[in-house]
Design an enzyme around this catalytic site. Structure first.
Site, PDB file in Angstrom:
ATOM      1  CD1 TRP A 174      -2.257  -6.120  -2.879  1.00  0.00           C
ATOM      2  CD2 TRP A 174      -3.294  -5.181  -4.603  1.00  0.00           C
ATOM      3  NE1 TRP A 174      -2.670  -7.120  -3.694  1.00  0.00           N
ATOM      4  CE2 TRP A 174      -3.309  -6.578  -4.774  1.00  0.00           C
ATOM      5  CE3 TRP A 174      -3.918  -4.373  -5.572  1.00  0.00           C
ATOM      6  CZ2 TRP A 174      -3.902  -7.188  -5.863  1.00  0.00           C
ATOM      7  CZ3 TRP A 174      -4.503  -4.982  -6.659  1.00  0.00           C
ATOM      8  CH2 TRP A 174      -4.484  -6.375  -6.797  1.00  0.00           C
ATOM      9  NE  ARG A 212       4.301   1.322  -0.978  1.00  0.00           N
ATOM     10  CZ  ARG A 212       5.344   0.615  -0.591  1.00  0.00           C
ATOM     11  NH1 ARG A 212       6.455   0.659  -1.306  1.00  0.00           N
ATOM     12  NH2 ARG A 212       5.304  -0.106   0.498  1.00  0.00           N
ATOM     13  CB  CYS A 249      -0.848   0.079   1.264  1.00  0.00           C
ATOM     14  SG  CYS A 249      -2.027  -1.256   1.441  1.00  0.00           S
ATOM     15  CD  GLU A 274       9.814 -14.541 -16.650  1.00  0.00           C
ATOM     16  OE1 GLU A 274       8.970 -15.328 -16.211  1.00  0.00           O
ATOM     17  OE2 GLU A 274       9.826 -13.338 -16.348  1.00  0.00           O
TER      18      GLU A 274
END
Ligand code: G6P
Length: 611
Positions: free
Chosen positions: A73, A27, A2, A484
């Protein structure tokens, strides 16, 4: 994850805070809120991004020279208006913003419920501010003292800021585990999760340490620790331009992070590896290193890109340490009633250190008696706290949602762990061990050489930007790189892509090959080189469009490929650290050319704290 920001001084607080929250949005971007002292202690909060809060605030009287804001978040409670921060205390005289997790919130909440408190949200944070106010009332003490006493009783990680209706020039901040920076301006103070919201106004900052409390009251700053010991503030000058600590002149964080890899790989090895003395030390493995040496089996658990790093590590451990390895998706492992025997050791890999499935898998393995090692990037995050031992990757903050520099740093750490174990077990010769140390020290310069191919890769990206499918093929150490490469493309460009072991192609995916299908081969000179050459022929015979990543000086594969990217030679086990870089750049450029939001791709998050 956050972001928090607070301000007190002579400016309009909401302007500083909203701008700051936009910089901290990496964030978390599921809900946002702000608290101001504009006639009362007023909280405005909304589900959604900062822009949505901004439009909600339009036309309102926001006149306040003090305030704080939060971009969330979700951890406790779904993203909605109620669970968004700031949160009020019971009397609404206090408000709090919080980044972190209060682990004992449930017990605290039970106590408060018994005392008649009611809660508007499902968050641990609301419990925290009720708890602070309860202490203040019981002890009849100042708000500063109540915060301090509360901090001695909570378990978990936090960076908090508290505001009080009764003290219109008071901000109280504290941290443990989650970051908090104070900015010291002329007659004004700033607080934030990182320096980006501050640097525009002042370059004088104080990095608050764990267990420290900062109190700004009537324009004076005091710092003490949670045991009430006064501390002298250590003011540092941030020697960075605003641009540099944001995107450093790069168009996106992802590009910046790709280009940071020579430095992040070096940082990861700093103080740990020295080829001249043959020194290789990972302090965090501590006394548990013998568990790895004696392990009968290693189980690696991770998600996403970290899982791909785990696949490469399987090759490291099996080749160097001669120990069987299983690589598990954390989300599958935790629901399978897995068999953990005595002698099994678990390695959990996570950039954020907060991934819910990985954490739950760790707890499950622990409950079955396993010793757990962590390989994480975010210092102080939950996974390092839940593991017995481990090593940080020290890649620095990774902001772009698609992981890049964290992956190469994970490979660096995992390779170091494997070498340490192999040396102790005697399963690697001294000569090979020393050779790899030298090769590792040369990695940053080699990655730098790959980055110099950026323009060439951009040109190739332009050729394929309108493709609807992509196949990535590799063998051995380059097989996880194929996975990946495909993941990077899917995540940020929304092109369907598949990674496969090159030999496995003929068991299905070869049916997809036609003149429109781009096939990226990771075909560097290694033990399976000749086999990969045959696989390229098979794709060519079906008119697939071949893009090959080859070792410098290769004359054979370029003749068979439409596009070639030459990378420096490196020992086979370290090639993934080199060969993944052109694939990161290829996805990046394709996504930009398609107009995608590279740093915040749709539906994704940097840190997945829910199942
Ligand atoms: C999310 C991120 C990925 C990451 C994965 C695992 O899906 O978008 O980039 O690889 O989580 O995250 P972790 O922090 O545990 O490495």
């Amino acid at each position: 994850m956050c972001g928090i920001v607070a301000y007190v001084g002579h400016r309009q607080a909401h302007e500083v805070i909203i701008k700051g929250l936009k910089r901290l949005e990496y964030r978390g971007y599921d809900s946002t809120g702000i608290a101001l002292l504009n006639g009362g202690l007023n909280v405005y909060k909304k589900k959604g991004k900062v822009a949505e809060l901004e439009s909600f605030l339009k036309g309102q009287n926001l006149n306040s020279k003090i305030g704080m804001g939060h971009t969330r978040w979700a951890t406790h409670g779904e993203p909605n208006d109620e669970n968004a921060h700031p949160h009020y205390s019971a009397t609404k005289n206090l408000a709090i913003i919080h980044n972190g997790i209060i682990e004992n919130y449930s017990a605290l909440k039970q106590d408060l419920l018994r005392k008649g408190h009611t809660f508007l949200s499902e968050t641990d944070t609301e419990v925290f501010i009720h708890f602070i106010e309860d202490i203040k009332n019981n002890e009849n003490c100042s708000i500063e003292e109540a915060v301090r006493l509360a901090l001695t009783k909570v378990v978990g990680a936090y960076a908090i800021v508290v505001m009080s209706f009764e003290d219109p020039s008071l901000l109280i901040a504290a941290r443990k585990g989650s970051p908090l920076v104070l900015g010291v301006g002329r007659g004004e103070f700033f607080m934030a999760s990182d320096a980006t919201p501050i640097i525009e106004y002042t370059n004088e900052v104080i990095y608050l340490n764990d267990q420290e409390i900062a109190i700004i009251n009537d324009g004076t700053l005091t710092i003490k620790d949670t045991s009430n010991l006064p501390l002298t503030p250590y003011v540092q000058t941030v020697d960075l331009e605003l641009e540099a600590i944001e995107k450093g002149g790069y168009e996106h964080f992802m590009l910046k992070e790709i280009f940071e890899q020579p430095r992040s790989i070096k940082d990861c090895m700093r103080g740990r590896l020295d080829s001249v003395s043959g020194r290789l030390i990972l302090g965090g493995l501590r006394e548990y290193v013998n568990k790895l040496v004696q392990a009968d089996r290693i189980i690696i658990i991770a998600c996403g890109t970290s899982w791909h790093a785990g696949l490469v590590a399987e090759y490291f451990f099996e080749e160097f340490c001669r120990v069987p390895v299983e690589v598990e998706y954390a989300s599958e492992f935790r629901y399978r009633n897995p068999i953990i025997r005595e002698g099994d050791v678990v390695i959990a890999i996570s950039q954020s250190g907060e991934t819910a499935d990985t954490l739950a898998a760790i707890e499950l393995a622990k409950s079955k008696g396993a010793i757990i090692f962590g390989v994480c990037n975010v210092v102080g995050s939950s996974i390092p706290r839940a593991t017995h031992a481990g090593a940080y990757t020290h890649a620095g903050p990774e902001i772009g949602v698609a992981s890049t520099k964290a992956f190469t740093a994970q490979l660096t750490v995992l390779n170091m762990i494997a070498l340490i174990v192999a040396e102790k077990k005697g399963t690697i010769t001294e000569q090979k061990f020393n050779e790899i140390l030298v090769e590792m020290e040369n990695l940053p310069a080699k990655v730098e050489k790959v980055l110099a191919l950026n323009e060439q890769i951009k040109y190739i990206a332009n050729e394929f930007k309108d493709s609807t499918n992509f196949i990535y093929l590799g063998r051995g150490y380059n097989f996880p790189v194929a996975l990946e490469g495909a993941l990077k493309l899917k995540e940020i460009s929304y092109i369907h892509a598949e990674g496969y072991p090159a030999a496995e192609m003929k068991h299905g995916p070869i049916a997809l090959i036609d003149e429109d299908m781009p096939v990226a081969f990771i075909a560097t000179k290694d033990s399976s080189y000749e086999k990969v050459v045959s696989n390229i022929q098979e794709v060519k015979a079906r008119k697939g469009r071949v893009i090959s990543i080859v070792t410098e000086g290769d004359t054979q594969i370029p003749k068979m490929s439409e596009f070639v990217i030459e990378v420096p030679h490196v020992t086979e086990s370290l090639m993934p650290l080199i060969s993944v870089v052109p694939l990161q750049l290829l996805s990046y450029h394709i996504a930009v050319m398609r107009g995608c939001n590279v740093d915040q791709p749709r539906n994704l998050a940097k840190s997945v704290t829910v199942e």
